[in-house]
Design a protein around this motif. Structure first.
Motif, mmCIF file in Angstrom:
data_model
loop_
_atom_site.group_PDB
_atom_site.id
_atom_site.type_symbol
_atom_site.label_atom_id
_atom_site.label_comp_id
_atom_site.label_asym_id
_atom_site.label_seq_id
_atom_site.Cartn_x
_atom_site.Cartn_y
_atom_site.Cartn_z
ATOM 1 N N TYR A 36 0.842 -1.188 0.000
ATOM 2 C CA TYR A 36 0.000 0.000 0.000
ATOM 3 C C TYR A 36 0.881 1.242 0.000
ATOM 4 C CZ TYR A 36 -4.222 -2.674 1.160
ATOM 5 O OH TYR A 36 -5.279 -3.536 1.132
ATOM 6 N N GLN A 38 0.706 5.275 1.106
ATOM 7 C CA GLN A 38 -0.078 6.221 1.885
ATOM 8 C C GLN A 38 0.555 7.604 1.802
ATOM 9 O OE1 GLN A 38 -0.306 5.686 6.180
ATOM 10 N NE2 GLN A 38 -2.351 6.570 6.236
ATOM 11 N N GLY A 41 -1.860 12.388 5.256
ATOM 12 C CA GLY A 41 -3.231 12.769 5.532
ATOM 13 C C GLY A 41 -4.277 11.982 4.778
ATOM 14 N N LYS A 42 -3.869 10.882 4.134
ATOM 15 C CA LYS A 42 -4.816 10.080 3.360
ATOM 16 C C LYS A 42 -4.788 8.630 3.807
ATOM 17 C CE LYS A 42 -4.491 12.943 -0.789
ATOM 18 N NZ LYS A 42 -4.217 12.959 -2.260
ATOM 19 N N GLY A 43 -5.783 7.883 3.399
ATOM 20 C CA GLY A 43 -5.802 6.462 3.686
ATOM 21 C C GLY A 43 -4.887 5.696 2.748
ATOM 22 N N PRO A 44 -4.541 4.468 3.098
ATOM 23 C CA PRO A 44 -3.687 3.646 2.237
ATOM 24 C C PRO A 44 -4.332 3.365 0.888
ATOM 25 C CG PRO A 44 -3.828 2.723 4.444
ATOM 26 C CD PRO A 44 -4.874 3.789 4.347
ATOM 27 N N PHE A 89 3.641 0.676 2.841
ATOM 28 C CA PHE A 89 3.444 -0.397 3.809
ATOM 29 C C PHE A 89 3.270 -1.725 3.080
ATOM 30 C CE2 PHE A 89 2.808 2.006 7.650
ATOM 31 C CZ PHE A 89 2.241 3.206 7.249
#
Lengths: 112, 115
Positions: A36, A38, A41-44, A89
């Protein structure tokens, strides 16, 4: 205990170079792995995945390599661009598990 | 891929108040959703698994009375942080899917700041 971890917390590369981000996992029962991205300030965001019956999988500018012998996973980004700067990640899962387990993350910085 | 929408993206609240965060699956039904918390420069830590129509399953160390989860429909799960304190300030992220050998889809995250 079981864990998914990353070798390096930070990685800086020159724009246009290739990037390699590594991940070690300790659970030999894991059979599905995801990378992932990221941004701050954002989601994966899903990049690419690979199942344990494969050694390599390619996407657009990205390649994931899986070495089950040493329980190692890597993400290769070709011709790294400024927009690739983010935290990456790896995550693992296996049949019967209800959720993913995430590694600690690597901050990729692309230098001009 | 599937879309998971999280709202609000940012919220500031006073200590002692409660805050509700919504997580919606926009184009698919999710019997299970997951709630994560992420502190600065750290990885995502699973807080709880939200099950449609039944009680949530909380990870060890997560207070179920403080972090209330409701999954009343196949497209909506909510996380309510009750009696918030400054130490609850964090980035909260929901996801759907990711069970077994499947990809998880993540919301945009909610930055909670408790003052």
């Amino acid at each position: 205990g079981e864990s998914v971890g990353l070798h390096l917390p930070t990685l800086s590369v020159q724009e246009g170079d290739n990037s390699i981000i590594n991940c070690a996992y300790s659970n030999s029962a894991s059979d599905y792995f995801i990378w992932y991205k990221q941004e701050s300030g954002k989601g994966p965001q899903f990049i690419i995945d690979i199942r344990s019956n494969m050694d390599k999988r390619q996407g657009q500018r990205v390649t994931v390599l899986l070495n089950k012998t040493v329980k190692h996973l890597s993400l290769q980004i070709a011709a790294t661009q400024p927009g690739d700067s983010a935290v990456y990640f790896c995550a693992e899962n296996r049949a019967g598990w209800r959720q993913l387990t995430f590694g600690s993350g690597t901050q990729l910085t692309v230098l001009p | 891929g599937a879309v998971v929408s999280q709202h609000p993206s940012r919220v500031i609240c006073k200590s002692g108040t409660s805050v509700k965060i919504e997580c919606r699956s926009l184009d698919f039904q999710a019997t299970t959703m997951f709630w994560y918390r992420q502190f600065p420069k750290q990885s995502l830590m699973l807080m709880a698994t939200s099950n449609e129509g039944s009680k949530a399953t909380y990870e060890q160390g997560v207070e179920k009375d403080k972090f209330l989860i409701n999954h009343a429909s196949l497209t909506l799960s909510t996380l309510t942080v009750t009696s918030a304190h400054p130490e609850d300030s964090s980035f909260y992220i929901c996801s759907a899917g990711g069970q077994g050998n499947t990809e998880a889809f993540f919301g945009q995250g909610t930055r909670l700041t408790v003052v």
